[in-house]
Design a protein around this motif. Structure first.
Motif, PDB file in Angstrom:
ATOM      1  N   ASP A 139     -10.530  53.211  33.178  1.00  0.00           N
ATOM      2  CA  ASP A 139     -10.163  54.630  33.106  1.00  0.00           C
ATOM      3  C   ASP A 139     -10.842  55.380  34.254  1.00  0.00           C
ATOM      4  N   TRP A 175       1.307  62.379  28.312  1.00  0.00           N
ATOM      5  CA  TRP A 175       0.495  61.172  28.248  1.00  0.00           C
ATOM      6  C   TRP A 175      -0.760  61.353  27.393  1.00  0.00           C
ATOM      7  N   SER A 223      -3.975  52.396  32.084  1.00  0.00           N
ATOM      8  CA  SER A 223      -2.537  52.108  32.078  1.00  0.00           C
ATOM      9  C   SER A 223      -1.718  53.173  32.794  1.00  0.00           C
ATOM     10  N   TYR A 224      -2.293  54.369  32.991  1.00  0.00           N
ATOM     11  CA  TYR A 224      -1.568  55.454  33.656  1.00  0.00           C
ATOM     12  C   TYR A 224      -2.116  55.792  35.035  1.00  0.00           C
TER      13      TYR A 224
END
Length: 454
Positions: free
Chosen positions: A28, A51, A77-78
């Motif tokens: 992250d 999101w 993941s983003y």
């Protein structure tokens, strides 16, 4: 397999404090983004909402606006998608934290002390889990019972006790009060560390500091080291970046209320959410939470005696005045500003850190239902929110090596507020001055007597 994993986890807890978190943040990143146009701000609002990104600054999606710096945690993941969209739209951004989990591991993996805890070996330069803070409080009240008493404030939803210290010399007269709360937001560990540090300073310096000595004769300090006990424990054991308390909401569909949006001060009018999944969920009604109710029950009966209310948070380096829910200044805005600017100057003199002074709605963002604004509504003279270090380099994972300097600079700031109270609101101050002049006059009279008679 589960038994094996839990065995490994238990071993980690025994060797390293707080290393058994169930929620991890590997990969992250925290991005600093500054939208240049209204269209860019709108896109950033949409991405954050769609999101379900964790906004660190500002608190609310609606507060993302043109030319306003945004700090947001983006799950691994983003991350690539987020950066691609920002680049496509030419939205300026930088990476503030490259890997959130690595920073968390650095802050929480301190080897346990095998010695039994005592005040002599208690490390104020480390973060401590709740069980150690409970034990620390027991040691403080036992060793310094002449000055300090421990009191029960209330219970949490998970049936844990909330305690506060009452620090001051016994007196037959009605004493004034200074109230300090820490740990309203679970992930703001530096706030909890500061409360412990400040208690230590009062105990160590009260006999050698004339201002503090004088204040303790007339003022009781009510200090709550951890108000949000359930949330703080949860941030150690399950989810390091948890913010709220742990009461079930929405018929059990989600958990937690932002306690600093739950006070009856223009409750949930601005800068708060009615969605229980939000980090800024204001609760089903004002003062709905046990923690909030307990603090209100403590303060309401004695509000006329409270000279100052201080709520300690992180991050951003601010000394915030009421109010967050309106741009209208408080009745004593000039006095509040003067005292806060003096405190900020004192901070800068310690480690050259700059703390911004102003009303939350003006210098930070709109919010309602905060404990400081509630105290301001009660007409408490000096009500402030302290947002401690830093400006975003580490965010809510301030490394342990910054605990001491952060506490040092903010202790000086709080002491400057106490000095102001001593000069302007404490009765004995005039008595002390009179005594000094009386001694001068008496000395002169004695000198004249010997001069005339010899």
């Amino acid at each position: 397999m589960k038994l094996f994993l839990w065995s490994i986890c238990l071993l980690g807890v025994l060797v390293y404090k707080g290393s058994c978190l169930q929620v991890r943040y590997d990969g992250d990143q925290v991005l600093k983004i500054t939208p240049q146009t209204s269209a860019q701000a709108q896109l950033l609002q949409e991405l954050t909402s769609n999101w379900l990104l964790d906004l660190w600054n500002p608190d609310m999606v609606e507060d993302i606006s043109t030319l306003r710096e945004v700090h947001v945690r983006v799950p691994f993941s983003y991350v690539d998608q987020m950066k691609e969209k920002l680049l496509q739209q030419a939205i300026p951004f930088t990476v503030m934290i490259n890997d959130v989990q690595k920073l968390i591991d650095k802050s929480t993996r301190s080897k346990s002390n095998t010695l039994p805890m005592s005040l002599e070996n208690y490390d104020y330069k480390q973060y401590h889990p709740m069980e150690e803070i409970y034990e620390w409080m027991e040691h403080i009240k036992e060793k310094h019972s002449d000055l300090v008493s421990q009191h029960y404030l209330g219970n949490t939803y998970e049936k844990r006790p909330i305690y506060y210290f009452k620090i001051g010399w016994p007196s037959d007269k009605q004493k004034k009060l200074v109230v300090m709360d820490c740990g309203i937001h679970a992930r703001e560990w530096i706030a909890v560390a500061f409360c412990q540090w400040f208690v230590k300073v009062i105990i160590e310096k009260h006999q050698n500091d004339p201002i503090l000595t004088n204040a303790l004769k007339q003022v009781d300090f009510y200090i709550i080291p951890v108000l949000n006990v359930d949330g703080y424990i949860y941030s150690w054991t399950h989810e390091r970046l948890w913010r709220k308390n742990r009461s079930p909401q929405g018929n059990g569909t989600c958990y937690g209320v932002d306690l600093n949006r739950n006070f009856n001060s223009q409750w949930c009018s601005v800068g708060a959410s009615r969605n229980c999944s939000s980090f800024t969920f204001c609760g089903p009604e004002p003062a709905s939470e046990l923690e909030t109710k307990a603090l209100v029950a403590l303060m309401e009966p004695v509000k006329s005696n409270i000279l100052s209310y201080l709520t300690i948070h992180s991050y951003g380096q601010y000394i915030l005045l009421p109010f967050g829910y309106t741009y209208q200044p408080s009745e004593n805005h000039a006095e509040l500003t003067k005292v806060a600017e003096t405190a900020a100057a004192k901070i800068k003199g310690v480690h050259n850190k700059i703390y911004t002074v102003g009303s939350s709605s003006v210098v930070l963002y709109n919010n309602s239902g905060s404990s400081a604004d509630w105290a301001g509504d009660l007409k408490i003279k000096l009500s402030y929110t302290f947002e401690l270090r830093d400006n975003g380099t580490y965010g809510f994972q301030l490394p342990p090596d910054q605990i001491a300097p952060t506490c040092e600079e903010n202790t000086v700031a709080v002491m400057s507020i106490i000095e102001y109270l001593n000069e302007n609101y404490l009765e004995n101050n005039a008595v002390v001055v009179s005594s000094v002049w009386l001694n001068v006059i008496l000395s002169c009279a004695i000198c004249m007597y010997f001069t005339l008679t010899h």
